[in-house]
Write a protein that holds these residues in place. Structure first.
Motif, PDB file in Angstrom:
ATOM      1  N   ALA A  72     -14.280  51.996  51.485  1.00 25.13           N
ATOM      2  CA  ALA A  72     -13.381  51.362  50.515  1.00 25.13           C
ATOM      3  C   ALA A  72     -13.066  49.932  50.931  1.00 25.13           C
ATOM      4  CB  ALA A  72     -12.098  52.174  50.389  1.00 25.13           C
ATOM      5  N   VAL A  73     -12.863  49.713  52.225  1.00 24.97           N
ATOM      6  CA  VAL A  73     -12.587  48.370  52.738  1.00 24.97           C
ATOM      7  C   VAL A  73     -13.808  47.468  52.556  1.00 24.97           C
ATOM      8  CG1 VAL A  73     -12.123  47.039  54.826  1.00 24.97           C
ATOM      9  CG2 VAL A  73     -10.817  49.115  54.371  1.00 24.97           C
ATOM     10  N   LYS A  74     -14.994  47.998  52.816  1.00 27.05           N
ATOM     11  CA  LYS A  74     -16.214  47.205  52.624  1.00 27.05           C
ATOM     12  C   LYS A  74     -16.392  46.815  51.158  1.00 27.05           C
ATOM     13  CE  LYS A  74     -18.889  48.835  56.606  1.00 27.05           C
ATOM     14  NZ  LYS A  74     -20.119  49.520  57.057  1.00 27.05           N
ATOM     15  N   HIS A  75     -15.962  47.699  50.254  1.00 28.93           N
ATOM     16  CA  HIS A  75     -16.047  47.392  48.826  1.00 28.93           C
ATOM     17  C   HIS A  75     -15.143  46.194  48.502  1.00 28.93           C
ATOM     18  CE1 HIS A  75     -17.080  48.903  44.686  1.00 28.93           C
ATOM     19  NE2 HIS A  75     -16.120  48.037  44.406  1.00 28.93           N
ATOM     20  N   ILE A  76     -13.974  46.141  49.116  1.00 28.48           N
ATOM     21  CA  ILE A  76     -13.066  45.006  48.912  1.00 28.48           C
ATOM     22  C   ILE A  76     -13.714  43.716  49.409  1.00 28.48           C
ATOM     23  CG2 ILE A  76     -10.818  44.011  49.502  1.00 28.48           C
ATOM     24  CD1 ILE A  76      -9.785  46.887  49.884  1.00 28.48           C
ATOM     25  N   LEU A  77     -14.363  43.788  50.571  1.00 27.11           N
ATOM     26  CA  LEU A  77     -15.020  42.597  51.138  1.00 27.11           C
ATOM     27  C   LEU A  77     -16.165  42.125  50.246  1.00 27.11           C
ATOM     28  CD1 LEU A  77     -15.123  43.695  54.899  1.00 27.11           C
ATOM     29  CD2 LEU A  77     -13.599  41.992  53.849  1.00 27.11           C
ATOM     30  N   ARG A  78     -16.871  43.063  49.642  1.00 30.22           N
ATOM     31  CA  ARG A  78     -17.944  42.690  48.709  1.00 30.22           C
ATOM     32  C   ARG A  78     -17.369  41.982  47.484  1.00 30.22           C
ATOM     33  NH1 ARG A  78     -20.753  47.885  47.084  1.00 30.22           N
ATOM     34  NH2 ARG A  78     -21.960  46.435  45.800  1.00 30.22           N
ATOM     35  N   TYR A  79     -16.223  42.442  47.031  1.00 25.39           N
ATOM     36  CA  TYR A  79     -15.562  41.795  45.884  1.00 25.39           C
ATOM     37  C   TYR A  79     -15.136  40.377  46.250  1.00 25.39           C
ATOM     38  CZ  TYR A  79     -11.865  40.618  42.573  1.00 25.39           C
ATOM     39  OH  TYR A  79     -11.070  39.967  41.653  1.00 25.39           O
ATOM     40  N   ILE A  80     -14.603  40.212  47.440  1.00 24.86           N
ATOM     41  CA  ILE A  80     -14.167  38.889  47.878  1.00 24.86           C
ATOM     42  C   ILE A  80     -15.351  37.923  47.934  1.00 24.86           C
ATOM     43  CG2 ILE A  80     -13.227  37.580  49.831  1.00 24.86           C
ATOM     44  CD1 ILE A  80     -11.506  40.048  50.464  1.00 24.86           C
ATOM     45  N   LYS A  81     -16.490  38.415  48.422  1.00 25.16           N
ATOM     46  CA  LYS A  81     -17.662  37.549  48.501  1.00 25.16           C
ATOM     47  C   LYS A  81     -18.069  37.030  47.121  1.00 25.16           C
ATOM     48  CE  LYS A  81     -22.430  37.152  50.018  1.00 25.16           C
ATOM     49  NZ  LYS A  81     -23.608  37.774  50.652  1.00 25.16           N
ATOM     50  N   GLY A  82     -17.919  37.868  46.115  1.00 23.65           N
ATOM     51  CA  GLY A  82     -18.308  37.466  44.762  1.00 23.65           C
ATOM     52  C   GLY A  82     -17.262  36.659  44.024  1.00 23.65           C
ATOM     53  N   THR A  83     -16.069  36.484  44.625  1.00 22.71           N
ATOM     54  CA  THR A  83     -14.985  35.784  43.927  1.00 22.71           C
ATOM     55  C   THR A  83     -14.317  34.740  44.817  1.00 22.71           C
ATOM     56  OG1 THR A  83     -13.416  37.539  44.558  1.00 22.71           O
ATOM     57  CG2 THR A  83     -14.500  37.738  42.404  1.00 22.71           C
ATOM     58  N   THR A  84     -15.075  34.127  45.700  1.00 18.66           N
ATOM     59  CA  THR A  84     -14.492  33.125  46.602  1.00 18.66           C
ATOM     60  C   THR A  84     -13.996  31.884  45.852  1.00 18.66           C
ATOM     61  OG1 THR A  84     -16.720  32.248  47.003  1.00 18.66           O
ATOM     62  CG2 THR A  84     -15.852  33.837  48.599  1.00 18.66           C
ATOM     63  N   ASN A  85     -14.435  31.716  44.611  1.00 22.71           N
ATOM     64  CA  ASN A  85     -14.007  30.556  43.822  1.00 22.71           C
ATOM     65  C   ASN A  85     -12.834  30.887  42.908  1.00 22.71           C
ATOM     66  OD1 ASN A  85     -15.508  32.279  42.194  1.00 22.71           O
ATOM     67  ND2 ASN A  85     -16.322  30.625  40.927  1.00 22.71           N
ATOM     68  N   MET A  86     -12.219  32.051  43.087  1.00 18.69           N
ATOM     69  CA  MET A  86     -11.106  32.469  42.240  1.00 18.69           C
ATOM     70  C   MET A  86      -9.781  32.209  42.942  1.00 18.69           C
ATOM     71  SD  MET A  86     -12.693  33.695  39.551  1.00 18.69           S
ATOM     72  CE  MET A  86     -11.518  34.700  38.664  1.00 18.69           C
ATOM     73  N   GLY A  87      -8.765  31.877  42.163  1.00 19.33           N
ATOM     74  CA  GLY A  87      -7.440  31.647  42.735  1.00 19.33           C
ATOM     75  C   GLY A  87      -6.436  31.321  41.649  1.00 19.33           C
ATOM     76  N   ILE A  88      -5.251  30.885  42.057  1.00 19.97           N
ATOM     77  CA  ILE A  88      -4.182  30.521  41.131  1.00 19.97           C
ATOM     78  C   ILE A  88      -4.063  29.004  41.100  1.00 19.97           C
ATOM     79  CG2 ILE A  88      -1.739  30.768  40.580  1.00 19.97           C
ATOM     80  CD1 ILE A  88      -1.751  33.328  42.280  1.00 19.97           C
ATOM     81  N   HIS A  89      -4.111  28.439  39.909  1.00 21.25           N
ATOM     82  CA  HIS A  89      -4.006  26.993  39.748  1.00 21.25           C
ATOM     83  C   HIS A  89      -2.584  26.653  39.306  1.00 21.25           C
ATOM     84  CE1 HIS A  89      -5.209  23.133  37.370  1.00 21.25           C
ATOM     85  NE2 HIS A  89      -4.630  22.854  38.523  1.00 21.25           N
ATOM     86  N   TYR A  90      -1.806  26.078  40.201  1.00 28.30           N
ATOM     87  CA  TYR A  90      -0.445  25.678  39.876  1.00 28.30           C
ATOM     88  C   TYR A  90      -0.437  24.238  39.386  1.00 28.30           C
ATOM     89  CZ  TYR A  90       1.084  29.858  42.387  1.00 28.30           C
ATOM     90  OH  TYR A  90       1.275  31.155  42.795  1.00 28.30           O
ATOM     91  N   SER A  91       0.386  23.976  38.386  1.00 25.48           N
ATOM     92  CA  SER A  91       0.531  22.614  37.867  1.00 25.48           C
ATOM     93  C   SER A  91       2.016  22.318  37.681  1.00 25.48           C
ATOM     94  CB  SER A  91      -0.211  22.461  36.533  1.00 25.48           C
ATOM     95  OG  SER A  91       0.414  23.253  35.533  1.00 25.48           O
TER      96      SER A  91
END
Length: 257
Positions: A72-91
């Protein structure tokens, strides 16, 4: 650190409907290494609320992890690898309004029957604080589980209300909390329902006092727009991506500094 640099990315942090237990009969893994990874992931949840439920769920098994928990933890790490460009944009644009969402899952833990509370608050239409945690007591209905989640949101709302007033110098205003369970809202607003809730610990009735004192306001929101939903359970890909967007996670690119 975990040798997954070349792993295949995945679209969701946890498989929908995944149920784990402490002693599942599979081989045990190095608990120290497991805790190190969980510690790093929990640090990452400070900026990635879309990871919070999955990381929180995996955190429950740090004492004696098995291969199932490690997967389950490895699945989370795989998700992170595919979404390293995701985040919250504050303005610096938006309304100076504080609004929260509270949600819960009912009796999702197979071992003790407890649900999960999910809470997220927005300021200037961007998430500023989020919570996903196992509920302290067993709820006897989905209404009761939602009631307990809303109470957690009320505690957070009152604290944020005072903090914002202190930081900005503005007067304390009523905080709106969106709940997707009409029975829970009725339980919060109507003392006549006391007969249905007299078994609930008195500590969960704090939200009633907040409503009566007009510190918070509780309104219904449809389940499709419940932004805290992603903090209470693992969702299918399409639903997860929609909830992630509503939560405020987006692709970060081309931002001028």
């Amino acid at each position: 650190m975990v040798g997954m640099e070349d792993c295949n990315p995945t679209k969701i942090p946890m498989e929908p409907g995944l149920k784990m237990i402490k002693d599942d009969g599979t081989k045990k893994v190095d608990a120290t290494e497991y805790r190190k990874i969980i510690g790093c992931l929990r640090y990452l949840t400070q900026t990635r609320p879309d990871l919070l439920y999955a990381v929180g769920y995996a955190s429950r098994y740090m004492q004696d992890p098995s291969v199932t928990h490690q997967q389950a933890v490895k699945h989370i790490l795989r998700y992170i690898k595919g979404t390293t460009n995701m985040g919250i944009h504050y303005s610096n644009k938006g309304t100076n309004a504080l609004m929260g969402y509270s949600d819960s899952s009912f009796s999702t833990d197979q071992e003790d029957g407890k649900g999960t509370t999910g809470v997220v608050f927005y300021f200037n239409n961007k998430p500023i604080t989020w919570l996903s945690q196992k509920q302290p007591t067993v709820a006897l209905s989905s209404c009761e589980a939602e009631f307990m989640a809303a109470n957690s949101a009320a505690c957070q709302a009152v604290w944020l209300r005072g903090l914002l007033a202190e930081v900005t110098g503005m007067a304390e205003e009523k905080v709106l909390i969106q709940v997707d369970n009409k029975s829970a809202i009725a339980l919060i607003k109507n003392p006549v329902f006391h007969g249905r809730s007299k078994h609930i610990s008195t500590k969960f009735h704090y939200i009633r006092e907040c409503v009566e004192a007009e510190m918070i306001k509780v309104e219904h929101v449809c389940g499709e727009e419940q932004r805290a939903d992603v903090l209470t359970k693992a969702l299918p890909k399409a639903r997860f991506e929609e909830m992630r967007r509503l939560l405020g996670i987006e692709e970060i690119k081309g931002i001028k500094t």
